[in-house]
Scaffold this motif. Structure first.
Motif, short mmCIF file in Angstrom:
data_model
loop_
_atom_site.label_atom_id
_atom_site.label_comp_id
_atom_site.label_asym_id
_atom_site.label_seq_id
_atom_site.Cartn_x
_atom_site.Cartn_y
_atom_site.Cartn_z
N GLY A 153 37.87 45.51 34.87
CA GLY A 153 38.73 45.18 33.82
C GLY A 153 40.05 44.70 34.43
O GLY A 153 40.66 45.11 35.27
N GLU A 154 40.63 43.67 33.82
CA GLU A 154 41.86 42.98 34.23
C GLU A 154 42.79 42.84 33.11
O GLU A 154 42.59 42.57 31.94
CB GLU A 154 41.75 41.66 34.84
N ASP B 21 49.76 41.70 36.92
CA ASP B 21 48.26 41.64 36.89
C ASP B 21 47.90 43.24 37.31
O ASP B 21 48.27 43.53 38.36
CB ASP B 21 47.70 40.70 37.76
N THR C 24 44.50 45.47 37.64
CA THR C 24 42.84 45.57 37.88
C THR C 24 42.24 46.79 38.01
O THR C 24 42.81 47.64 39.08
CB THR C 24 42.52 44.32 38.93
N ALA D 130 46.95 39.23 28.17
CA ALA D 130 45.62 38.62 28.47
C ALA D 130 44.76 39.65 28.95
O ALA D 130 45.03 40.42 29.93
CB ALA D 130 45.44 37.42 29.22
N ALA D 131 43.50 40.08 28.48
CA ALA D 131 42.66 40.97 29.07
C ALA D 131 41.22 40.41 29.23
O ALA D 131 40.62 39.47 28.50
CB ALA D 131 42.57 42.12 28.17
N ARG D 132 40.58 40.82 30.51
CA ARG D 132 39.36 40.42 30.69
C ARG D 132 38.47 41.61 31.04
O ARG D 132 39.09 42.77 31.95
CB ARG D 132 39.44 39.31 31.91
N LEU D 133 37.08 41.53 30.90
CA LEU D 133 36.42 42.44 31.00
C LEU D 133 35.00 42.01 31.73
O LEU D 133 34.46 41.09 31.15
CB LEU D 133 36.03 43.55 29.86
N GLY D 134 34.47 42.54 32.99
CA GLY D 134 33.31 42.29 33.40
C GLY D 134 32.48 43.30 33.91
O GLY D 134 32.79 44.35 34.16
N SER E 206 46.68 41.20 32.15
CA SER E 206 47.89 40.36 32.26
C SER E 206 48.83 40.19 31.47
O SER E 206 48.63 40.32 30.32
CB SER E 206 47.33 38.84 32.84
#
Length: 339
Positions: free
Chosen positions: A314-315, A329, A331, A297-301, A317
């Motif tokens: 950016g994260e 994880d 980051t 899973a990837a997250r971008l803020g 997991s």
């Protein structure tokens, strides 16, 4: 038919009304023209149960606190439903009779507080309660440490004959047995003997524990995520479950094992259930039905601050790190962009 039997016959007939009441809305929030607001709901004569307990048993509900005391026009407003008011009286009678008060009577009084507001008052005469003269639990003679399963029950000899507490006692014994190696445990409750003239009751809980049962093998059925191949092996699943063959069957162990698999976030669906049992089975096979989740899973803020200016976070997991259903994880953050 004696007085007590008649009372409980009425309670049984009206029980469905009482149960359905809890699924009904209270009063119509719209309050049509001509309706009067319920400004206050009160009870008189109740000593065995609090006002809050009785209020939860009826449909009639007063307006919200902010409207009643602060007079805020936007607060919740409830109006009197005159069609439900007689049913609320029946609900209270059923409530009391199921809890050991066969002679209870309830009167309803509606007092006008103003032209558009009323107080609803239920005046209760509880009467003399039925007392449990003797409570017998049978069927545990061959169960080791049987006293553990009957200790601290919500109903005992000398207490009020409360059918709700009797059911709670049944559920308590069943749950304890199923957490001590008896997955087939069941309880029967024969009809109690009641002496209406002396206000005494004799009740019996008949336990059918079934055989002491231990865990056997675990049959695992896993569906991979979408069109991927399966990512987590049976060996890893068994390690996470922690349900070793030979240990006593306990329902709480199954729930904890299911929770451990969900906590990895590597599965979107987990079901654990025992194989069908006969009355003589002492070994149970467990079935684990699993549906894998995406393993990455990837997250971008992005944001802006007076000190950092533009910043990006950016994260990444991974839920199956080193093929052991462990989570990794990573980051990264970049700030002061544009300076």
């Amino acid at each position: 038919m004696n007085r007590f039997s008649k009372a409980f016959l009425v309670a049984g007939c009206a029980l469905s009304t009482s149960i359905v009441a809890r699924n009904l809305p209270a009063q119509d929030l719209r309050c049509d023209p001509g309706d009067v607001e319920v400004r206050r709901l009160s009870f008189a004569g109740n000593t065995a149960f609090s006002d809050a307990e009785l209020a939860s048993a009826v449909v009639t509900t007063p307006s919200g606190w902010a409207r009643r005391f602060l007079r805020l026009p936007t607060a919740v407003k409830y109006c009197l439903d005159r069609a439900e008011l007689p049913n609320d009286r029946i609900r209270l009678i059923v409530f009391y009779r199921r809890r050991g008060f066969p002679d209870v009577t309830v009167d309803t009084v509606v007092n006008a507080l103003s032209r558009n507001a009323v107080e609803v008052n239920f005046r209760i005469h509880e009467g003399r309660p039925i007392t449990i003269a003797e409570l017998t639990v049978t069927g545990l003679e061959k169960v080791e440490n049987a006293i553990v399963f009957t200790r601290g029950l919500p109903v005992v000899a000398g207490a009020r004959f409360d059918r709700v507490n009797v059911q709670a006692a049944r559920d308590t014994i069943t749950r304890r047995l199923r957490n001590a190696g008896y997955p087939q445990a069941q309880l029967d409750t024969p009809r109690p003997h009641v002496d209406a003239a002396r206000y005494l009751a004799w009740d019996t809980l008949v336990v059918r524990p079934g055989p002491l049962t231990r865990l056997g093998g675990i049959a695992i059925t896993a569906t991979p995520f979408e069109n991927n191949t399966r990512q987590i092996s049976d060996r890893v699943v068994r390690r996470l479950l922690g349900l070793d063959p030979g240990r006593l069957y306990r329902e709480d162990d199954l729930l904890n094992a299911q929770r451990r698999l969900y906590q990895t976030e590597a599965y979107q669906h987990v079901t654990l259930f025992p194989d069908s049992l006969s009355r003589n089975d002492s070994i149970v096979t467990l079935h684990a039905v699993l549906i894998e989740n995406a393993m990455n899973a990837a997250r971008l803020g992005a944001g802006y601050g007076t000190l950092d200016c533009f910043r990006v976070t950016g994260e990444l997991s991974n839920y199956n790190f080193m093929k052991r259903a462990q989570r990794l994880d990573l980051t990264a953050r970049v700030s002061k962009i544009g300076i």
